[in-house]
Scaffold this active site. Sequence first.
Site, PDB file in Angstrom:
ATOM      1  N   PRO A 341      -8.925  24.805  35.853  1.00 28.10           N
ATOM      2  CA  PRO A 341      -8.669  26.211  36.197  1.00 28.10           C
ATOM      3  C   PRO A 341     -10.001  26.944  36.255  1.00 28.10           C
ATOM      4  CG  PRO A 341      -8.079  25.774  33.904  1.00 28.10           C
ATOM      5  CD  PRO A 341      -8.575  24.486  34.473  1.00 28.10           C
ATOM      6  N   ASP A 517     -15.165  26.742  34.011  1.00 26.16           N
ATOM      7  CA  ASP A 517     -13.897  26.157  33.558  1.00 26.16           C
ATOM      8  C   ASP A 517     -13.287  27.119  32.538  1.00 26.16           C
ATOM      9  OD1 ASP A 517     -11.887  24.705  32.299  1.00 26.16           O
ATOM     10  OD2 ASP A 517     -13.002  22.807  32.391  1.00 26.16           O
ATOM     11  N   HIS A 518     -12.190  27.717  32.941  1.00 27.50           N
ATOM     12  CA  HIS A 518     -11.619  28.778  32.104  1.00 27.50           C
ATOM     13  C   HIS A 518     -10.957  28.227  30.839  1.00 27.50           C
ATOM     14  CE1 HIS A 518     -10.749  32.796  31.226  1.00 27.50           C
ATOM     15  NE2 HIS A 518     -10.231  33.209  32.367  1.00 27.50           N
ATOM     16  N   ARG A 519     -10.825  26.896  30.765  1.00 25.86           N
ATOM     17  CA  ARG A 519     -10.291  26.323  29.525  1.00 25.86           C
ATOM     18  C   ARG A 519     -11.341  26.394  28.431  1.00 25.86           C
ATOM     19  NH1 ARG A 519      -9.012  20.449  31.666  1.00 25.86           N
ATOM     20  NH2 ARG A 519     -11.121  20.847  32.431  1.00 25.86           N
ATOM     21  N   ILE A 521     -14.491  28.430  28.849  1.00 23.46           N
ATOM     22  CA  ILE A 521     -15.293  29.662  28.858  1.00 23.46           C
ATOM     23  C   ILE A 521     -14.400  30.866  29.147  1.00 23.46           C
ATOM     24  CG2 ILE A 521     -17.133  30.869  30.120  1.00 23.46           C
ATOM     25  CD1 ILE A 521     -18.244  27.954  30.675  1.00 23.46           C
TER      26      ILE A 521
END
Length: 545
Positions: A341, A517-519, A521
């Site tokens: 994501p 990577d929104h998982r 950061i």
Amino acid sequence: MSQTQIAVPDLGGMEEVEVIEICVQPGDSVGEEESLVVLEGDKASMEVPSPTAGVVHSLLVKVGDKVSTDSPLALMDVQGPAGVSVSESKEPVKTNPQPSLQNTTVQAASTEQADASTGISSTIDVRVPDLGGLDSVEIIELSAAIGDELQAEESLMVLESDKASMEIPVEQAGTLLSFTVKLGDKVSEGDVIATMRVMTENAPAHVATSQNTPSQSAVSSIGAAPAAGKPVAAKSVSQSVPVNSSGTVHTGPAVRKLAREMGIDLTQVSATGPKNRILKEDLLGFVKQKVNSVNQVVAAPAGIKGSDEDFSRFGGVSEQPLSKIKQITAKNMVASWTTIPQVTQFDEADITDLEIYRKGEMQSQLPEGVKVSPLAFILKACAKALQKYPQFNASLGPNGDTLILKKFYNLSVAVDTPDGLMVPVIKQAQAKGVVDLARESSDLAKLARDKKLPMDAMMGASFTISSLGGIGGTAFTPIVNAPQVAILGVSKAAYKPVWNGSSFEPRLMLPLCVSYDHRVIDGAQAALFTRFLCQLLSDVRHLLL
Ligand code: CAO
């Protein structure tokens, strides 16, 4: 009350058409002009409306049958003397001159008498078999039509409780003479549901004088008194596809069978047929949709699924092979895009002063043959920013529940080559000065374009920079280079009017785009990281510290 046979109207030149849908069931009250069946030929499909109001007594066709003009379709109980009642007359139905199934039924009775005298055929009652403890179960489908020649174990009807639907097969082969129940009736074990004419060579024939008196059926019935003298086994009740909570799956037996064979839950299929019935097309459409979505998922990691459309229909085309590098890049891009994501943070660095220094004072101090582009400063700034924000210089652990923080700052730089993107790595960038970074990035880019990059020059990167600044554009969204968690995209610097508190000043603004990577950061961290990069680049002195 009398009985009238409904026949296929003039088909306007079409020889033979198929019955594709039956819109009514025995027991249904229909109005004049209400659809009875749908027929389909090569060129057209058509509904056959009832020419008169009445109650459907029996259907003389089933889905898939081929019919032509004047073929019998159904028997209707109608008010008045319009037709001929089966019980009152053995004469052919007057409304249609051609031989009709009603005639056949009547003739069958006399044949039966003859057969009975020779002990060859007889009429039997068909009863509801052991329902495995269920009682008063609704008939939701009549799977056969009066006059059908049924094979042993062929489905006669479908019952449906709140938990399952089940087919009731006939135990013996024979001709279906009548249904003694209608759609919607509730039946229990032992109830008589139909009568059949069967061939019986061993037992003396018994002609049922009344189809509604099960006690008089001497030979056999399904469930109550099988010929073998054994109770009906559970095989007589085959579990079918589950139904939805309201039990409102309406479809024909052929579709049910197909759905069962394909393991499809019919409650998931949208119905487009009359009275909300699921048509074969609905089922096939559902399957097609599922297959397509599976294909997309399966094809996604491979990254090689393209289009099978014939574009030459619209004009000239040519097809050329994709380089190995492009094929590998495609796979990696698809894997990253579909598994991570990712979000992109945009900001602008004021590099007015940096550019004055780079193009002025610095130029005179550069070693012979060395060219420093803004990229060298950006590399230096990234090495510094990554030390301050270590989660950008990291990878997710194998189970996704740990973060591996890297103590080396190996920066890969995307290089555009004729064969596609190559990504050589500048190792330990934090230990190198701007001039060294400029020299190394330029050397690596040349090696990449000359196809001379050694394997290890492309390994071990912890963060990537993709610069399109030498080409143009105001912003873009680079794709995270997995297993890294962030990538910096650089667009072309341009002069913009910037408010300095009292007036607008022309400032050279460098667009930066950080995809992450929104998982791993958060958005706030991304904004801080990008802002810090901008601050570093706004004053070269920051890069010296
Ligand atoms: N803004 C304005 N000008 C810029 C600039 C920027 N951000 N970045 C570079 N320039 C200028 C340079 O100063 C140079 O100008 P001069 O010729 O006047 O000196 C010119 O643009 C060309 O620079 P360059 O592209 O040759 O060199 P570079 O160091 O900036 O970039 C490299 C090197 C290898 C990154 C580049 O050649 C390249 O291949 N870029 C494409 C990367 C790519 O395809 N990325 C997409 C990947 S998919 O996400």
